[in-house]
Motif scaffolding. Sequence first.
Motif, PDB file in Angstrom:
ATOM      1  N   VAL A 244     -33.774   8.893  26.554  1.00  0.00           N
ATOM      2  CA  VAL A 244     -33.322   9.770  25.265  1.00  0.00           C
ATOM      3  C   VAL A 244     -32.796   8.669  24.260  1.00  0.00           C
ATOM      4  CG1 VAL A 244     -32.313  11.703  24.097  1.00  0.00           C
ATOM      5  CG2 VAL A 244     -33.615  12.036  26.242  1.00  0.00           C
ATOM      6  N   LEU A 245     -31.760   8.197  24.645  1.00  0.00           N
ATOM      7  CA  LEU A 245     -31.099   7.142  23.851  1.00  0.00           C
ATOM      8  C   LEU A 245     -32.084   5.856  23.424  1.00  0.00           C
ATOM      9  CD1 LEU A 245     -27.841   6.312  25.303  1.00  0.00           C
ATOM     10  CD2 LEU A 245     -28.195   7.468  23.232  1.00  0.00           C
ATOM     11  N   LEU A 246     -33.371   5.360  24.356  1.00  0.00           N
ATOM     12  CA  LEU A 246     -34.016   4.813  23.727  1.00  0.00           C
ATOM     13  C   LEU A 246     -34.846   5.104  22.796  1.00  0.00           C
ATOM     14  CD1 LEU A 246     -35.187   2.662  27.240  1.00  0.00           C
ATOM     15  CD2 LEU A 246     -33.266   2.062  25.332  1.00  0.00           C
ATOM     16  N   GLY A 247     -35.263   6.784  22.926  1.00  0.00           N
ATOM     17  CA  GLY A 247     -36.316   7.052  22.050  1.00  0.00           C
ATOM     18  C   GLY A 247     -35.562   7.228  20.744  1.00  0.00           C
ATOM     19  N   ILE A 248     -34.443   7.541  20.695  1.00  0.00           N
ATOM     20  CA  ILE A 248     -33.748   7.774  19.180  1.00  0.00           C
ATOM     21  C   ILE A 248     -33.680   6.376  18.494  1.00  0.00           C
ATOM     22  CG2 ILE A 248     -31.487   8.364  18.232  1.00  0.00           C
ATOM     23  CD1 ILE A 248     -30.876  10.194  20.327  1.00  0.00           C
ATOM     24  N   ALA A 249     -33.346   5.321  19.508  1.00  0.00           N
ATOM     25  CA  ALA A 249     -32.902   3.816  18.944  1.00  0.00           C
ATOM     26  C   ALA A 249     -34.416   3.468  18.368  1.00  0.00           C
ATOM     27  CB  ALA A 249     -32.454   2.935  19.820  1.00  0.00           C
ATOM     28  N   TRP A 250     -35.384   3.640  18.957  1.00  0.00           N
ATOM     29  CA  TRP A 250     -36.680   3.153  18.459  1.00  0.00           C
ATOM     30  C   TRP A 250     -37.087   4.084  17.177  1.00  0.00           C
ATOM     31  CZ3 TRP A 250     -41.837   5.577  17.933  1.00  0.00           C
ATOM     32  CH2 TRP A 250     -42.592   4.756  17.794  1.00  0.00           C
ATOM     33  N   ARG A 251     -36.784   5.373  17.238  1.00  0.00           N
ATOM     34  CA  ARG A 251     -37.086   6.033  15.924  1.00  0.00           C
ATOM     35  C   ARG A 251     -36.094   5.487  14.812  1.00  0.00           C
ATOM     36  NH1 ARG A 251     -34.718  10.996  14.918  1.00  0.00           N
ATOM     37  NH2 ARG A 251     -35.453  12.250  13.186  1.00  0.00           N
ATOM     38  N   ASN A 252     -34.902   5.401  15.190  1.00  0.00           N
ATOM     39  CA  ASN A 252     -34.116   4.557  14.221  1.00  0.00           C
ATOM     40  C   ASN A 252     -34.751   3.148  13.481  1.00  0.00           C
ATOM     41  OD1 ASN A 252     -32.262   6.700  14.551  1.00  0.00           O
ATOM     42  ND2 ASN A 252     -30.701   5.355  15.752  1.00  0.00           N
ATOM     43  N   ARG A 253     -35.237   2.404  14.321  1.00  0.00           N
ATOM     44  CA  ARG A 253     -35.858   1.251  14.056  1.00  0.00           C
ATOM     45  C   ARG A 253     -37.007   1.406  13.081  1.00  0.00           C
ATOM     46  NH1 ARG A 253     -36.840  -2.420  11.581  1.00  0.00           N
ATOM     47  NH2 ARG A 253     -37.028  -4.685  12.417  1.00  0.00           N
ATOM     48  N   MET A 254     -37.839   2.072  13.777  1.00  0.00           N
ATOM     49  CA  MET A 254     -39.165   2.331  13.276  1.00  0.00           C
ATOM     50  C   MET A 254     -39.477   3.073  12.261  1.00  0.00           C
ATOM     51  SD  MET A 254     -40.761  -0.013  14.798  1.00  0.00           S
ATOM     52  CE  MET A 254     -40.508  -1.152  16.178  1.00  0.00           C
ATOM     53  N   ARG A 255     -38.888   4.497  12.121  1.00  0.00           N
ATOM     54  CA  ARG A 255     -39.045   5.440  11.234  1.00  0.00           C
ATOM     55  C   ARG A 255     -37.769   5.452  10.316  1.00  0.00           C
ATOM     56  NH1 ARG A 255     -42.866   8.782  14.091  1.00  0.00           N
ATOM     57  NH2 ARG A 255     -44.408   7.109  14.172  1.00  0.00           N
ATOM     58  N   LEU A 256     -36.629   5.580  10.604  1.00  0.00           N
ATOM     59  CA  LEU A 256     -35.493   6.056   9.757  1.00  0.00           C
ATOM     60  C   LEU A 256     -35.036   4.710   8.890  1.00  0.00           C
ATOM     61  CD1 LEU A 256     -33.506   8.211  11.858  1.00  0.00           C
ATOM     62  CD2 LEU A 256     -35.271   8.691  10.135  1.00  0.00           C
ATOM     63  N   MET A 257     -35.030   3.245   9.413  1.00  0.00           N
ATOM     64  CA  MET A 257     -34.740   2.302   8.891  1.00  0.00           C
ATOM     65  C   MET A 257     -35.706   1.847   7.684  1.00  0.00           C
ATOM     66  SD  MET A 257     -33.180  -1.016  10.900  1.00  0.00           S
ATOM     67  CE  MET A 257     -33.947  -2.375  10.017  1.00  0.00           C
ATOM     68  N   PRO A 258     -36.982   1.586   7.828  1.00  0.00           N
ATOM     69  CA  PRO A 258     -37.626   1.508   6.651  1.00  0.00           C
ATOM     70  C   PRO A 258     -37.599   2.661   5.644  1.00  0.00           C
ATOM     71  CG  PRO A 258     -39.015   1.276   8.918  1.00  0.00           C
ATOM     72  CD  PRO A 258     -37.752   1.940   8.927  1.00  0.00           C
ATOM     73  N   ALA A 259     -36.941   3.712   5.778  1.00  0.00           N
ATOM     74  CA  ALA A 259     -37.140   4.676   4.914  1.00  0.00           C
ATOM     75  C   ALA A 259     -35.534   4.745   4.093  1.00  0.00           C
ATOM     76  CB  ALA A 259     -37.626   5.862   5.318  1.00  0.00           C
ATOM     77  N   LEU A 260     -34.770   3.823   4.563  1.00  0.00           N
ATOM     78  CA  LEU A 260     -33.361   3.893   4.130  1.00  0.00           C
ATOM     79  C   LEU A 260     -33.122   4.075   2.598  1.00  0.00           C
ATOM     80  CD1 LEU A 260     -30.982   3.788   5.668  1.00  0.00           C
ATOM     81  CD2 LEU A 260     -30.625   1.486   5.356  1.00  0.00           C
ATOM     82  N   ALA A 261     -34.098   3.458   1.775  1.00  0.00           N
ATOM     83  CA  ALA A 261     -33.821   3.442   0.341  1.00  0.00           C
ATOM     84  C   ALA A 261     -34.526   4.763  -0.306  1.00  0.00           C
ATOM     85  CB  ALA A 261     -34.837   2.463  -0.180  1.00  0.00           C
ATOM     86  N   ALA A 262     -35.147   5.724   0.575  1.00  0.00           N
ATOM     87  CA  ALA A 262     -35.670   6.931   0.082  1.00  0.00           C
ATOM     88  C   ALA A 262     -34.780   7.893  -0.174  1.00  0.00           C
ATOM     89  CB  ALA A 262     -36.715   7.432   0.965  1.00  0.00           C
ATOM     90  N   ARG A 263     -34.761   8.877  -1.008  1.00  0.00           N
ATOM     91  CA  ARG A 263     -33.877   9.874  -1.002  1.00  0.00           C
ATOM     92  C   ARG A 263     -33.455  10.472   0.274  1.00  0.00           C
ATOM     93  NH1 ARG A 263     -34.400  15.211  -3.904  1.00  0.00           N
ATOM     94  NH2 ARG A 263     -32.194  15.628  -3.696  1.00  0.00           N
ATOM     95  N   GLY A 264     -32.124  10.473   0.637  1.00  0.00           N
ATOM     96  CA  GLY A 264     -31.797  11.268   2.033  1.00  0.00           C
ATOM     97  C   GLY A 264     -32.018  10.266   3.148  1.00  0.00           C
ATOM     98  N   GLY A 265     -32.336   9.078   2.766  1.00  0.00           N
ATOM     99  CA  GLY A 265     -32.675   8.191   3.920  1.00  0.00           C
ATOM    100  C   GLY A 265     -31.415   7.620   4.818  1.00  0.00           C
ATOM    101  N   ARG A 266     -30.485   7.427   4.009  1.00  0.00           N
ATOM    102  CA  ARG A 266     -29.074   7.114   4.538  1.00  0.00           C
ATOM    103  C   ARG A 266     -28.403   8.443   5.425  1.00  0.00           C
ATOM    104  NH1 ARG A 266     -25.318   2.887   1.974  1.00  0.00           N
ATOM    105  NH2 ARG A 266     -26.735   1.773   0.666  1.00  0.00           N
ATOM    106  N   ALA A 267     -28.684   9.627   5.018  1.00  0.00           N
ATOM    107  CA  ALA A 267     -28.128  10.930   5.504  1.00  0.00           C
ATOM    108  C   ALA A 267     -28.869  11.106   6.909  1.00  0.00           C
ATOM    109  CB  ALA A 267     -28.067  11.989   4.854  1.00  0.00           C
ATOM    110  N   ALA A 268     -30.038  10.833   6.854  1.00  0.00           N
ATOM    111  CA  ALA A 268     -30.990  10.905   8.106  1.00  0.00           C
ATOM    112  C   ALA A 268     -30.708   9.805   9.150  1.00  0.00           C
ATOM    113  CB  ALA A 268     -32.274  10.646   7.611  1.00  0.00           C
ATOM    114  N   LEU A 269     -30.386   8.578   8.641  1.00  0.00           N
ATOM    115  CA  LEU A 269     -30.051   7.735   9.803  1.00  0.00           C
ATOM    116  C   LEU A 269     -28.648   7.884  10.194  1.00  0.00           C
ATOM    117  CD1 LEU A 269     -30.750   5.135  11.172  1.00  0.00           C
ATOM    118  CD2 LEU A 269     -29.868   3.847   9.327  1.00  0.00           C
ATOM    119  N   LEU A 270     -27.901   8.244   9.282  1.00  0.00           N
ATOM    120  CA  LEU A 270     -26.365   8.613   9.764  1.00  0.00           C
ATOM    121  C   LEU A 270     -26.288   9.859  10.799  1.00  0.00           C
ATOM    122  CD1 LEU A 270     -24.119   8.217   6.592  1.00  0.00           C
ATOM    123  CD2 LEU A 270     -23.977   7.121   8.786  1.00  0.00           C
TER     124      LEU A 270
END
Lengths: 553, 121
Positions: A248-274
Motif C-alpha cells: 500500500v505504501l508503494l502504491g501511495i508513493a507511486w501516486r505521489n510521484r506520478m499523479r500528485l507531483m506533476p499537479a503541484l502547481a494546480a489549485r489544491g495541488g499542495r494540499a492534495a500532496l500533503l
Amino acid sequence: MFNGALPAGGVELAHLPLVLARALWLAALLSTTGALLFRAAAAPSEAARVPSVRAGLSRLIVRGLAAAAAAWVAWVLLQSAAIVGADGLAEALAGVGTVFARAAFGHRAVAQAVLLLAAWAALGLGDGRGRFVPAGLALAATAVQAGHSHAWAMQGGPGLLTGAVLLHLCAAAAWLGGLLPLALVVRHAPLAAATATLRRFSRVATALVLLLAATALVQAVALLGGLGGLFGTSYGWVALLKALLFAVLLGIAWRNRMRLMPALAARGGRAALLRSIALETAIGLLVLGAAALLSTLPPGMHTPPVWPFAYRPRLPLRLSGIADVTALALALALLGWAAVGRRWRLPALALAALLAGGAVPRLGGLLVPATPTSFFRSETGFTAAAIMDGARLFAARCAACHGAAPLLPARLAATEDGDLFWVLSSGTAGMPGFAATLDEDARWHLIDFLRARATAGALPVRAPDIDLVCADGAIQALSDARGHDLRLSLRAAPPPPGGCRAADPDAIPAYALASGLSPARLSVADLLIDAAGRLRAVVRPAPETSIATETPR
Amino acid sequence: MSNVRRLVAAALLLGALSSPACAHALLRKAIPASGATLQAAPRVVRLSFSEGVEAAFSTILVRDAAGVRVDLGAITAASDDAKTISVPLKPLAPGVYTVEWHATSVDAHKTEGHFSFTVAP
C-alpha cells in the motif's frame, strides 16, 4: 477450503504494552534518524534555506528526540521487567540495574541512549560538514537496533541475516523518517524549490524501497519457516500483513510521484500532496507496529505451524506446475489490465481467457490433501532412545492390530512426518486417535520407530543418534560429528585415552532395527557413518579402533 | 452421528494444537538427552538452544529422585557458542535425575522446560 485451524504461536495479551512501547520507540528512533539525515542531505538545497522549513525541521528533530527518550524509558522498563520476571514498578526499577549490568539487551539499550544523547549534543554543529555528525550518530543508534532482533539471537552474533536486518532498519529510517520533513518542504518552500526536493527524494526513495524489499526477502527466507510458517503461524500472518501494508505504501508513493507531483502547481495541488504524505506516514507507523509485533513473536520457523487449508501444494514443485502457476498469474495481470488499462483491453481479455483456460484444469494436480499438522517436523533428532521407546510403545499399543494389518513401507515413505502425526493423533477408519492417551513425544517416538523399521534391509540408512562418552568424562552426541566420516564401534569397553565410546544402552537394538542386521553382529563390527549421518556399511573391526574415530576423507 | 463425534474430536485436537508455548529460545539439544540412560555419570548438563541465551538470567536446576539439588549452581556460557549453557554436577550415584531449566534469550524472551535422565547402576 479452510479447516478451521487457528495459526500457532498467538500474541499474549500480557505482552501488548511491551509491543506498544517497542513500536513507539522504533517509530521515534527511525523518524528522528530520518529527519536528521534529511536535514544533512538537503542542507545545500534552496528549499532547506527557507526559514520556516529550517525552523520546522529543528522542531521536528528536537521533538523526535524527546519522544525517543520517553519511549526508550518505557521500553527498557517493560523489557527489563520481563527479563527479571518482576511484578510491579518497584521490582522492575530494581531489575533495570541488573539488566544494564549483566544482559546484552541492557548493554545495547544503553549504547543507543548514549548515541542519541550525543546526537542531541551535536545538533548545534552548524551548517557545514558538521551537520552530518548528529545524523551519523542517530544512524548508529538505529543500526544497534539490529542487535535486538531474532536474527542476532539466532546467529549468536553478526552475519548475513543480521546485516540484512541492519540495512533494512537504516533504509526504513531514511525513507519513512524523511516523509515529515518532505511535508514541511511541500508546505513552505517555493514551487520550484519544492519540486526539486521532491524529485531528489523520489530518486533516493526508489533505491531505498528496493533495498527494503531485498532485505525483507532475506529475512523471510531465513525466519518464516517456509510455506507452513507463512500460513500456519501468527508470525507468518503478521509478516503477510506487513508485506501488504508495504505494498500500500508503494502504491501511495507511486501516486505521489506520478499523479500528485506533476499537479503541484494546480489549485489544491499542495494540499492534495500533503494529505497523501500524511496518509503515507500513518501507514508507515502501522508497518512499524507490525515490525514490533514480529520481533516479539516467536519466528515462524521455531513454531510448529498449524496448516489452515484443506490442501497444500505438492512439494517440491515440478516444472510444469511452475508453468501453470505462472500462466495463471499472467492471466490475472492481464485481467487487471483489461479492467483499468486504456488500450488493448479486448486482446488482453482474450489472452487472459486463453491462458486461464489452459492452466486452470491442471491446477488440481498441483495440490494434495493436507492435515493441520502437515508441516510439523519431528524434534526428536532420531535418537536411539526415541526409536526404542517407540518400539516398546508399538509392542504395547499397536501390535495387536498391526500384527494383522501391517503398515506398508511404500505407503509410509510417501507420507510426511506431519501427516503421520495427524493420523496417530486423530485416528483413521478402523483406528482410534491417540491424542488423549499418548503424549506428543510418545507419538513422535512411534514415528521414529516406524521410520527406522521401514528402512531395514538395505544400506545406507539414517543412523540413529546416540550419546558417546569420552575419556575425559564429557558426553557428546554422535550428531555433533555431522560433516565428518566416522568409524564407530558399539562394543562395550572403557573409552581409550583421547577417544570415546557409545554410552547408550539403546544403541545396539536401535541400529539392529534400522539396518536389519543382528545385534550379535553389530556388537562386534565397526560401523561406517558418512558425513550426512547415514550408516553406509558394517565392516570387520580394525584392531586399533575400539572407539569412534574420525577417518580422514 | 460418528461423523459429528469425529468433528468434535478434531476440533478439540486443534484447540490443543493451536496453543503451544510462546517460545523463542527452544531447547535444541540436551546432553544428557531427555529420557537417556547413561552407563557413566555425566559431570555436566549442557543445553543448546535455537537462539543465543543470557547465562546470567538463565537457570539449570538438577535434582535427584529425592528432590535434592545435585548441580553446583554456576551456569556458564560456552565460550565459542552463545546458544549453549551448561552447569557442573556433583558426582552422581545411579538413579533418576530431573533437569528443570529456565532460559532468557538474548532477544529477551523467556522459556522453560524440564526432562529427566537415568544413570544406570
